[in-house]
Design an enzyme around this catalytic site. Sequence first.
Site, PDB file in Angstrom:
ATOM      1  CB  CYS A 186      82.395 -41.331  27.309  1.00  0.00           C
ATOM      2  SG  CYS A 186      83.162 -41.259  28.952  1.00  0.00           S
TER       3      CYS A 186
ATOM      4  CB  CYS B 283      84.366 -36.759  29.378  1.00  0.00           C
ATOM      5  SG  CYS B 283      85.400 -38.188  29.015  1.00  0.00           S
TER       6      CYS B 283
ATOM      7  CG  ASP C  33      46.874 -14.608  17.913  1.00  0.00           C
ATOM      8  OD1 ASP C  33      45.896 -14.127  18.495  1.00  0.00           O
ATOM      9  OD2 ASP C  33      47.556 -13.980  17.078  1.00  0.00           O
TER      10      ASP C  33
ATOM     11  CG  ASP D 226      51.464 -12.654  14.978  1.00  0.00           C
ATOM     12  OD1 ASP D 226      50.526 -12.627  15.800  1.00  0.00           O
ATOM     13  OD2 ASP D 226      51.471 -11.991  13.927  1.00  0.00           O
TER      14      ASP D 226
ATOM     15  CG  ASP E   7      49.862 -13.526  20.511  1.00  0.00           C
ATOM     16  OD1 ASP E   7      48.730 -13.554  21.013  1.00  0.00           O
ATOM     17  OD2 ASP E   7      50.066 -13.339  19.290  1.00  0.00           O
TER      18      ASP E   7
END
Length: 754
Positions: free
Chosen positions: A12, A15, A447, A644, A648
């Site tokens: 759980c 834990c 972009d 990309d 960037d």
Amino acid sequence: MEASFNVMGMMCSGCSAAVTKAVTNLKGVFQVDVDLLGKSMYVRFDEKLVTVQMMIEAVQKAGYEAALQNYPPKSPDGPVKGSEKASSRQETTAVIAMPSEKRRLAVSIPVLVILMYVAMAHHMMWPLPQFLSESPLTLALAQLLLTLPIVIVNRRFFISGFRALFHLSPNMDSLVAVGATSAIVYGIWNVVMIAFASNPDSAWNYASHLYFESGAMILTLVTVGKYLEERAKKRTTGAVEKLIDLSPQKATVSRDGKDVVVGVEELRKGDIVIVRPGERIPVDGKVVGGSSSVDESSITGESLPVDKMEGSSVISATMNIAGTLMVEAERVGSDTTLSQIIAMVKRSGASKAPIARIADKVAGIFVPVVMGLSLLVLILWLALGYGMELALTLGISVLVISCPCALGLATPVAVTVAIGRLASQGILVKSAEVIENAGSLSAVVLDKTGTITEGKPGLVGSVLCPGSLEVDLETAAVSLERLSEHVLATPIVEYFSKVAPLPVDDFSALPGFGISGKIGSVKHWGGSRAYMQKLGFDVFVLDEAVSSFTQRGCTAMYFAREGELLGAIFASDKVKATSKAAIAELKGMGLKVIMLTGDGHNAAAAIAREVGVDEFISDVLPGEKAEEIARLQKTGLRVAMVGDGINDSPSLATSDLGFAIGSGTDIAIDSADVVLLKNDLQDVARTICYALKVMRNIKENLFWAFSYNIIGIPIAAGVLYPAFGIVLSPMIGSACMSISSILVTLNALRLLRK
């Protein structure tokens, strides 16, 4: 340094909280992410201050077991020892040496049915064998003997629960163990009282309040709940298993003129791998022979096959459909795209969303509070003058109805489902925090080149200055651009391929402006309008001719030599087929969509009109993109950036959420929070839309988990008993606890539908 561990014994969120605390307290540990569902732990640490063994010992002291995961080492130039699939199989089979839930139920349920019949026969007037019906001691011992097999096969609850209690980090197993033990010990006490009873009526009275069936029922119902919960959770963690199954185990390699079949772990960088139709490609590499169509849907989610020929790049785990391919291995073992995706999905599954930390903090103190409350309930009812039977019933009910699991599962189950589902669609999420951030965005900055557009501009025309010769313009363009790395360089060189370039001396490039160099003894320049103006050339003479191109969104590249402006060459970048629809979807979600580009105003305006963005920002130098993102954030917007390229990367890192197009550079991908393998802008809209669904699901789960415990615990404590005489038995309480965890998991599984 980073390390990943298998952690055994966690049941759980209490834990996982105990494990997290134990390792975090070590000096030199910077970050600990514990994955309750995957039974794993990721740690970032300073190896000079703390060792792997010290972390394993810390987990053991907390009452659990840990082992370093056997990931194959990164070795691009040599053989890779082991395999991702073998390693991951070891992880999924690393469990405590106890009977499985299914085997435990195979014993528990039939024995429990018999026990319930025997225990309730006296009250229900059911027939019993004479030796049981006539002797209260024999009846009590029979119930005790029937309880023992259930206790033995479910001993895991007692081992884990009391061990955690001993280490002062009680968990859900502790609640079950204490509750069941209390019922059984009370039953044994009554057996002793029967043996020493002064008369038959007193003995039969003790025999009717044994509570053995309650203890056995608690263990069995919790096991039923765990069995159903684990079955449901396997569906949430199935994404990694499916990815692992994609990896081929064997590969055919050309060595010394012969085709040799080897294990994928023996592949080396530079090997020539032969991939026949119907086989999966085992490496990332480049096609050096043959042609075929390759199904990349398993990695990118793209449904249509992609044609491959000599020079084409291929991705590991994709399916070769038609012809035979000869592939030169460039990345093998844990360096392949598939292995990195698996590692990313595992890492993100172990990470914590901010909303999960609230539940974790509550769950971390939940069990001790409940145990204290249970003891308080027992004492309170005894103090009010009620008998031990009622007080014990209510105290045990408080223990077994409490469900820290529901709290602990509310967020990680939903996040794990979401990350796996997105990964199957070619959308890689690097952390759970991304899901929450994606659901709170107010603006998306795109972009232009390579994101909204194809990123592969083609030349569409040129204009000459009065008195200039076309051959001079073309020669200057080809000679300078063949040395340039600008996005227009290759199209220009290819377009004027019949023009012989001349040698260039003293070549230099000024990013964002242009290039220069000497052709013979004459200095030449190429670049933007602003660059030419800065150099003192009269660009206004071309304005009328240039405007007809720039109004259509074309980009102008001017060329000049000492004392003379030669002319301009124009290129246009085609908008991707899905960009307009993607932007419409983003706007439909109430997001402000902004285009950010280094192109001039006219070119940017043309693209902006075509795709329908709310706003565009043009003439932005690479170093200024991050500043623009920061400026938007200062206005109160939560900004996502989609890009990309290398330029960037700063803006991706500055934004609240960075999306990298998968075909972009490694630097951009490393800086982003989400990687879109399909190179499709619509995946940005899909991710944000899905994140909103996930956050709604998490809030539903948390509402249920908190509400269940807030309502259930007081009822179990007996608040309805004085007025209505309602007592919640431990059996019903344990059933409710199991159902609560199952409902949270099933609700999260709804996310698999879309």
